[in-house]
Enzyme design. Structure first.
Site, PDB file in Angstrom:
ATOM      1  N   GLY A 113      37.058  43.961  41.650  1.00  0.00           N
ATOM      2  CA  GLY A 113      36.943  43.188  42.659  1.00  0.00           C
ATOM      3  C   GLY A 113      35.653  42.052  42.506  1.00  0.00           C
ATOM      4  O   GLY A 113      35.343  41.170  43.394  1.00  0.00           O
ATOM      5  N   ARG A 165      44.832  22.141  27.713  1.00  0.00           N
ATOM      6  CA  ARG A 165      44.851  21.623  26.331  1.00  0.00           C
ATOM      7  C   ARG A 165      43.776  22.350  25.592  1.00  0.00           C
ATOM      8  O   ARG A 165      43.668  22.003  24.452  1.00  0.00           O
ATOM      9  CB  ARG A 165      44.442  20.128  26.406  1.00  0.00           C
ATOM     10  CG  ARG A 165      45.655  19.094  26.863  1.00  0.00           C
ATOM     11  CD  ARG A 165      45.553  17.835  26.618  1.00  0.00           C
ATOM     12  NE  ARG A 165      44.086  17.349  27.249  1.00  0.00           N
ATOM     13  CZ  ARG A 165      44.281  16.884  28.679  1.00  0.00           C
ATOM     14  NH1 ARG A 165      45.214  16.968  29.436  1.00  0.00           N
ATOM     15  NH2 ARG A 165      43.025  16.615  29.086  1.00  0.00           N
ATOM     16  N   ASP A 203      33.845  49.734  32.004  1.00  0.00           N
ATOM     17  CA  ASP A 203      32.638  48.961  31.133  1.00  0.00           C
ATOM     18  C   ASP A 203      31.545  49.593  32.358  1.00  0.00           C
ATOM     19  O   ASP A 203      30.440  48.973  32.782  1.00  0.00           O
ATOM     20  CB  ASP A 203      32.598  47.489  31.556  1.00  0.00           C
ATOM     21  CG  ASP A 203      31.605  46.892  30.656  1.00  0.00           C
ATOM     22  OD1 ASP A 203      31.267  47.428  30.178  1.00  0.00           O
ATOM     23  OD2 ASP A 203      31.369  45.566  31.097  1.00  0.00           O
ATOM     24  N   HIS A 211      34.561  41.327  38.648  1.00  0.00           N
ATOM     25  CA  HIS A 211      34.575  40.657  37.491  1.00  0.00           C
ATOM     26  C   HIS A 211      35.893  39.664  37.233  1.00  0.00           C
ATOM     27  O   HIS A 211      35.857  38.700  36.435  1.00  0.00           O
ATOM     28  CB  HIS A 211      34.798  41.933  36.289  1.00  0.00           C
ATOM     29  CG  HIS A 211      33.579  42.463  36.034  1.00  0.00           C
ATOM     30  ND1 HIS A 211      32.938  43.552  36.649  1.00  0.00           N
ATOM     31  CD2 HIS A 211      32.939  42.127  34.784  1.00  0.00           C
ATOM     32  CE1 HIS A 211      31.971  43.796  36.015  1.00  0.00           C
ATOM     33  NE2 HIS A 211      31.845  43.091  34.932  1.00  0.00           N
ATOM     34  N   HIS A 244      23.943  41.391  26.825  1.00  0.00           N
ATOM     35  CA  HIS A 244      23.633  41.864  25.600  1.00  0.00           C
ATOM     36  C   HIS A 244      22.240  41.179  25.137  1.00  0.00           C
ATOM     37  O   HIS A 244      22.371  39.920  25.303  1.00  0.00           O
ATOM     38  CB  HIS A 244      25.150  41.746  24.768  1.00  0.00           C
ATOM     39  CG  HIS A 244      25.987  42.596  24.945  1.00  0.00           C
ATOM     40  ND1 HIS A 244      26.623  43.609  23.916  1.00  0.00           N
ATOM     41  CD2 HIS A 244      26.901  42.837  25.943  1.00  0.00           C
ATOM     42  CE1 HIS A 244      27.753  44.185  24.307  1.00  0.00           C
ATOM     43  NE2 HIS A 244      27.598  44.051  25.563  1.00  0.00           N
ATOM     44  N   LEU A 253      26.287  39.344  36.054  1.00  0.00           N
ATOM     45  CA  LEU A 253      26.913  40.847  36.096  1.00  0.00           C
ATOM     46  C   LEU A 253      26.560  41.765  34.927  1.00  0.00           C
ATOM     47  O   LEU A 253      26.612  41.346  33.973  1.00  0.00           O
ATOM     48  CB  LEU A 253      28.529  40.738  36.080  1.00  0.00           C
ATOM     49  CG  LEU A 253      29.276  40.096  37.480  1.00  0.00           C
ATOM     50  CD1 LEU A 253      30.787  39.741  37.122  1.00  0.00           C
ATOM     51  CD2 LEU A 253      29.162  41.362  38.613  1.00  0.00           C
ATOM     52  N   ALA A 254      26.494  42.899  35.045  1.00  0.00           N
ATOM     53  CA  ALA A 254      25.700  43.696  34.169  1.00  0.00           C
ATOM     54  C   ALA A 254      26.545  45.113  34.127  1.00  0.00           C
ATOM     55  O   ALA A 254      26.279  46.242  34.719  1.00  0.00           O
ATOM     56  CB  ALA A 254      24.336  44.274  34.367  1.00  0.00           C
ATOM     57  N   GLY A 255      27.785  45.055  33.426  1.00  0.00           N
ATOM     58  CA  GLY A 255      28.827  46.182  33.530  1.00  0.00           C
ATOM     59  C   GLY A 255      29.083  46.501  35.106  1.00  0.00           C
ATOM     60  O   GLY A 255      29.217  45.543  35.761  1.00  0.00           O
TER      61      GLY A 255
END
Length: 376
Positions: free
Chosen positions: A239, A218, A264, A241, A134, A297-299
């Site tokens: 496989g 924690r 996505d 994301h 984004h 990663l882009a969608g």
């Protein structure tokens, strides 16, 4: 009218069932007579898939083409892979672009474009430190004009992904009271802040594990808060994301009733193309993985059919639960489960037929088959 070997209902699998359709609806599902002369389909009949996060497909990205034609092309591309309803997803952009997206959704619904049940605005109220692909320069706190845009009833079901550090709990409550499904995503919030957002009306997390604060012993983060409560979560099982172990953990924690399959999907989904543009950035496909030149990663180029197959084959989830994650659970989240998302008399005839190898044989949307004959 036809007979099917297996039919998935809310009560589980039924066998050797006669399916009778009437227009757009299922008229009845009942045991087939032994001496029937009807068409007989081997395999599993499932409810049509519902994708609540689909940015594009068939060569079209919603952000780049806010038109009814584009929405129809995206729907048709994913229809070929079992999706019978979508929330076209509009990612972080400026207000004028958001307005064009809303106008396109309203026009598509006014023209009764089958399957466009609403819209998902993923951003712009996100945290730049967890931006993914984004545009950080478009990320901002919500304005009164944006809130008014999202609450137009003509949009249908509206989902919003936001970062709770960018939005007050008062605004989250305002959105929830307006019927908007508020999801947490692209956020570095603490578990405490996430839990405050859930208490204020947020109902789940967008693409669980991705672009959010992670689970530590924690410092549970948004992932830990989501896994520990009864909120919904979308998950991208491609496989790439999310590791299979993390998918299985999410499934054990939330069950098929709260975990949803999402794609996505970008413009490259349901195409053979190997690259596309996103705000001037080239997105490349390597096998079935989409990344920027830097490796972010882009969608995805995932389809809901592949997501169901991956849930079964990579994560050991039963076909029945994978189908529920692809249809029943999103329908319930969106408030559509009174007329779609499962198979029963009186509901929409949105159905998918898979063979024993989980290959698609037929898709029906509103009672109309996609293919003239069952695929072999």
């Amino acid at each position: 009218m036809f007979v099917c070997e297996r039919v998935l209902t809310r009560d589980g699998w039924l066998y050797q069932q006669q399916i009778t359709l009437s227009g757009r609806q299922i008229l009845s599902i009942e045991p087939a007579p032994q001496d029937h002369q009807l068409p007989y389909y081997r395999g599993s009949l499932l409810p049509g898939f519902i994708d609540v996060q689909v940015n594009g497909g068939g060569g079209v990205l919603f952000n780049h083409d806010c038109s009814v034609d584009a929405l129809q092309q995206i729907m048709q591309a994913h229809h070929q892979y079992g999706s019978t309803a979508l929330l076209p997803t509009f990612i972080t952009d400026d207000f004028s672009a958001m307005s064009r997206a809303a106008e396109a959704i309203i026009a598509a619904r006014a023209q009764a474009v089958a399957g466009i049940v609403g819209v998902h605005f993923e951003g712009p109220w996100l945290f730049a430190g967890r931006k993914g692909v984004h545009r950080a320069d478009y990320m901002r706190a919500p304005s009164a004009a944006e809130l008014a845009l999202l609450t137009q009833p003509e949009l249908g079901v509206v989902m919003v992904t936001l970062a709770p550090e960018m939005v007050t709990t008062e605004v989250i409550t305002q959105l929830a009271q307006a019927g908007i499904r508020v999801m947490l995503g692209h956020t570095d919030a603490s578990a405490e802040l996430a839990n405050q957002a859930f208490a204020a009306g947020a109902v789940g997390c967008t693409h669980l594990f991705n672009a959010m604060s992670q689970l530590q012993g924690r410092s549970p983060g948004v992932v830990g808060a989501c896994l520990a409560n009864d909120s919904y979560a979308g998950i991208i099982i491609d496989g790439h994301h999310v590791a299979a172990e993390a998918c299985r953990l999410a499934y054990k924690a939330k069950g098929a009733e709260r975990l949803m399959l999402v794609t996505d999907a970008m413009a490259l989904a349901a195409t053979d193309a190997d690259q596309c543009d996103l705000f001037g950035v080239t997105i490349r496909r390597q096998s079935d993985r989409l990344t920027t030149a830097e490796g972010t990663l882009a969608g995805s180029c995932l389809t809901m059919l592949a997501a169901v197959q991956n849930a079964v084959r990579l994560c050991g989830i039963s076909l029945a639960d994978a189908a529920r994650m692809a249809a029943t659970t999103p329908a319930t989240l969106l408030g559509l489960d009174t007329h779609q998302g499962h198979l029963a008399a009186g509901l929409q005839a949105d159905m998918v037929l898979l063979n024993d190898a989980l290959q698609l044989q037929q898709v029906w949307q509103l009672g109309k088959p996609l293919y003239a004959e069952i695929k072999q």
